[in-house]
Design an enzyme around this catalytic site. Structure first.
Site, PDB file in Angstrom:
ATOM      1  CE  LYS A 232     -44.027  -4.307 -23.454  1.00  0.00           C
ATOM      2  NZ  LYS A 232     -42.957  -4.824 -22.564  1.00  0.00           N
ATOM      3  NE  ARG A 266     -47.266  -7.158 -16.952  1.00  0.00           N
ATOM      4  CZ  ARG A 266     -47.656  -5.989 -17.430  1.00  0.00           C
ATOM      5  NH1 ARG A 266     -47.389  -5.676 -18.702  1.00  0.00           N
ATOM      6  NH2 ARG A 266     -48.313  -5.126 -16.677  1.00  0.00           N
TER       7      ARG A 266
END
Length: 287
Positions: A232, A266
């Site tokens: 991210k 995740r």
């Protein structure tokens, strides 16, 4: 941190099985069947390519497969229920017969969740925590599925415009507490609920870092924690280069989350994460 970690949930009850947590987190492999996801968009829109990738993720050590047919990256374009079903149902139907690990459907739409569960999924991963579709809570309660409820300020279309918090950890914790209570009041057992602080969903760098540093306090809510740190934006922001390979930063975060007792991670890079966790544990990382 020791006190908060001691409160961590030790299992997650799914529809047909129970996931028991050990010293290191379980790995949830990401399967995006979309043309526009931020990292792997377009690679797996073909159902056969998606199935083959899912089988690779299982072979690499994934404990769960999270399958999504609509991108929730910042400013993503929403898709219709019919289009989302067209993308995910053929893949879920095939994987339900081919894999041994549980399938999760990443959706906020009740109809998509219902059909995915009927096809073999066991978990609903709802990034809106029931706010996206009022029928979702009924679908989950009646199906016996497990649910992951995530915090997001705003929607994918506006969440990164002007995110603001007085105290992000306190506010995210309060939101997740209310979402958990809403679920249990609707008849979803506590042991079937997992919670996700929503890294990167309506958060600036300082908000993400505060949540990472204090994620152990969320164990007090009594549910497994699911955290999605994979590749991210925060990684590029920390190192000062938005074009950098974000896998090393992802692995550093994975190890930090393991130390804080997070139960499920995740991620896109299952093999690399598995290796990092295995070595971390072997060298005494939890001592």
């Amino acid at each position: 941190m020791t006190t908060a970690r001691a409160l961590r949930a030790e299992k997650w009850q799914l529809r047909s099985r129970e996931l028991v947590f050990g010293e290191c987190p379980l790995v949830m492999g990401v399967l995006n069947i979309t043309p526009d996801s931020f990292y792997d968009g377009g690679k797996y829109v073909d159902p056969q390519a998606a199935v083959e990738h899912a089988l690779r993720l299982e072979a690499e050590g994934a404990d769960i497969l999270d399958i999504g047919g609509e991108s929730t990256r910042p400013y993503a374009t929403p898709v219709s229920v019919d289009e989302e079903l067209r993308r995910v149902l053929p893949v879920i139907t095939q994987l339900a017969e081919k894999v041994q690990i549980p399938l999760s459907i990443d959706t906020y739409k009740a109809k998509v969740a219902a059909e995915a569960l009927a096809a073999g999924a066991e978990i609903v991963n709802d990034v809106t925590a029931f706010r996206g579709d009022p029928e979702m809570i009924r679908v989950v309660a009646e199906s016996g599925a497990a649910i992951c409820l995530m915090h997001m300020q705003g929607t994918p279309q506006n969440m990164q415009d002007r995110p603001f918090y007085q105290d992000v950890v306190r506010e995210v914790k309060a939101f997740l507490s209310l979402a958990r209570d809403q679920a249990t009041q609707a008849g979803i057992p506590l042991e079937k609920i997992a919670l996700d602080p929503g890294i990167g969903f309506g958060k600036l760098l300082e908000h993400n870092l505060a949540l990472f540093r204090n994620v152990h306090t969320l164990h007090e809510l009594g549910c497994p924690l699911v955290v999605g740190p994979s590749r991210k934006r925060y990684i590029g922001q920390i190192v000062g280069n938005m074009d950098v390979d974000r896998l090393p930063g992802t692995l550093a975060t994975v190890v930090a989350m393991a130390r804080k007792g997070v139960q499920v991670l995740r991620v896109h890079d299952v093999a690399a994460v598995r290796q990092a966790l295995r070595v971390f544990l072997a060298v005494g990382g939890l001592d």
